[in-house]
Design a protein around this motif. Sequence first.
Motif, PDB file in Angstrom:
ATOM      1  N   SER A   1      48.382  40.206  37.386  1.00 20.91           N
ATOM      2  CA  SER A   1      47.165  39.960  36.611  1.00 20.91           C
ATOM      3  C   SER A   1      47.116  40.720  35.298  1.00 20.91           C
ATOM      4  O   SER A   1      47.247  41.953  35.266  1.00 20.91           O
ATOM      5  CB  SER A   1      45.938  40.338  37.447  1.00 20.91           C
ATOM      6  OG  SER A   1      45.831  39.528  38.589  1.00 20.91           O
TER       7      SER A   1
ATOM      8  N   SER B   1      41.512  36.498  33.107  1.00 19.34           N
ATOM      9  CA  SER B   1      40.213  36.287  33.736  1.00 19.34           C
ATOM     10  C   SER B   1      39.057  36.589  32.785  1.00 19.34           C
ATOM     11  O   SER B   1      37.919  36.732  33.225  1.00 19.34           O
ATOM     12  CB  SER B   1      40.091  37.160  35.000  1.00 19.34           C
ATOM     13  OG  SER B   1      40.358  38.511  34.698  1.00 19.34           O
TER      14      SER B   1
ATOM     15  N   ILE C   1      42.900  30.952  39.806  1.00 23.21           N
ATOM     16  CA  ILE C   1      43.882  31.340  38.800  1.00 23.21           C
ATOM     17  C   ILE C   1      44.913  30.224  38.704  1.00 23.21           C
ATOM     18  O   ILE C   1      45.560  29.884  39.701  1.00 23.21           O
ATOM     19  CB  ILE C   1      44.564  32.670  39.169  1.00 23.21           C
ATOM     20  CG1 ILE C   1      43.601  33.840  38.962  1.00 23.21           C
ATOM     21  CG2 ILE C   1      45.820  32.888  38.333  1.00 23.21           C
ATOM     22  CD1 ILE C   1      43.313  34.175  37.499  1.00 23.21           C
TER      23      ILE C   1
ATOM     24  N   LEU D   1      41.907  31.771  34.225  1.00 18.89           N
ATOM     25  CA  LEU D   1      40.866  31.612  35.238  1.00 18.89           C
ATOM     26  C   LEU D   1      40.070  30.340  34.961  1.00 18.89           C
ATOM     27  O   LEU D   1      39.750  30.031  33.810  1.00 18.89           O
ATOM     28  CB  LEU D   1      39.937  32.825  35.222  1.00 18.89           C
ATOM     29  CG  LEU D   1      38.910  32.909  36.360  1.00 18.89           C
ATOM     30  CD1 LEU D   1      39.617  33.175  37.691  1.00 18.89           C
ATOM     31  CD2 LEU D   1      37.879  34.012  36.088  1.00 18.89           C
TER      32      LEU D   1
ATOM     33  N   GLU E   1      40.268  38.536  42.295  1.00 19.34           N
ATOM     34  CA  GLU E   1      40.998  37.910  41.194  1.00 19.34           C
ATOM     35  C   GLU E   1      42.249  38.660  40.771  1.00 19.34           C
ATOM     36  O   GLU E   1      43.001  38.174  39.918  1.00 19.34           O
ATOM     37  CB  GLU E   1      40.070  37.737  39.981  1.00 19.34           C
ATOM     38  CG  GLU E   1      39.189  36.519  40.036  1.00 19.34           C
ATOM     39  CD  GLU E   1      38.202  36.507  41.189  1.00 19.34           C
ATOM     40  OE1 GLU E   1      38.226  35.553  41.987  1.00 19.34           O
ATOM     41  OE2 GLU E   1      37.402  37.462  41.291  1.00 19.34           O
TER      42      GLU E   1
END
Length: 373
Positions: A234, A239, A317, A272, A229
């Motif tokens: 990020s 997430s 994502i 997410l 992920e």
Amino acid sequence: MTGFDELDGAVAGEGGIAHFGDAFREQRRLAAGQALAPLGDRAVIEVAGPERLGWLDSITSQSVGRLAPGESTELLVLDPQGRVEHAAGVLDDGSSTWLIVDAADAEPLATWLTRMKFRTQATVAVRDDLRLIGVVDGGSAAQTLAAAAYAPHGSALIWADPWQRVSAGGHQYAEIAEHPGAELAWRIAIVEEHASVALAASLPAEAAAGLLAAEALRVAAWRPRWASEVDDRSLPHESDWIRTAVHLSKGCYRGQETVAKVHNLGHPPRRLAALHLDGSDAVLPVPGDPVYAGDEEVGHLTSVARHHEDGPIALAILSRRAPAGDLTVRTDGVDVAASQQVIVPADAGATADVPRLTRLSRRPTAPDPRDRS
């Protein structure tokens, strides 16, 4: 060498043993606590020294300064703009702190930690001599594994994944009464190589499970992972990783400005989502495949699995602006229908009932022009 690779039916996959001949059977037994999963795609870093916990506390997202022996948590290393660079499960035994990481991140994280030591009384070492084995707690397999776990300082090294509940200082963005992560009592034991070989030799054939089984349980629990992920954009908010890997009220650390800003103002640039994929076609999408809302590309898959109860499932994502309805995944020119379950809402933090944080960094950094939050 783990010993598991010599068992009948073992089929090698990327990073370890993919399965032992029947991934669905293995998955059911693993979920029931009746199988062990050798995790060849993970590695162990040992951090020793009297100042290890205070030092790790000062440079990572988690509050570990007073971590008690036997207590488990996880941490993130963020860049100055708050983006995830490294992730690790954390377990302390009173003498050393053990970091459980994805194998590809072991050397980079150990190198970064070593560079950040300065005069800190701590040592950092990747322990290539140790193996990792996963199990779901509550069954006979967990007891078998506990007896084989490494205990260099008298305490068996078994990391309890904190994903079952929101950790102290954390916050959950997922708006759901019963989080699927609550059902997964995932444990990872650190085992010496000779003990792993002996353990594998003593197991009945049906008591081993491959990485495909372990990954399916992870995806079904919406559990983010560094190897899947995380990319160079990020943020932990995207997430729902603030749930267990970020302590929102601890002191300063690199990237905290962004953590506070996005949490206070909301609207992380991506989010997410869990996808239930159409299983009528034999084609199973793969991580990286694009996700569409109508004709517009809105994101990509990060993890894909075949679950023994839910069928083909995935994590993706998506752009914050992606609609909450059904989507399409395109793989090798084939469109696969995907039913979406929102994990992180598009307005996460902005309208949710979240604690408002003081931006505590002593030296505020200039805004990053790439930061679209």
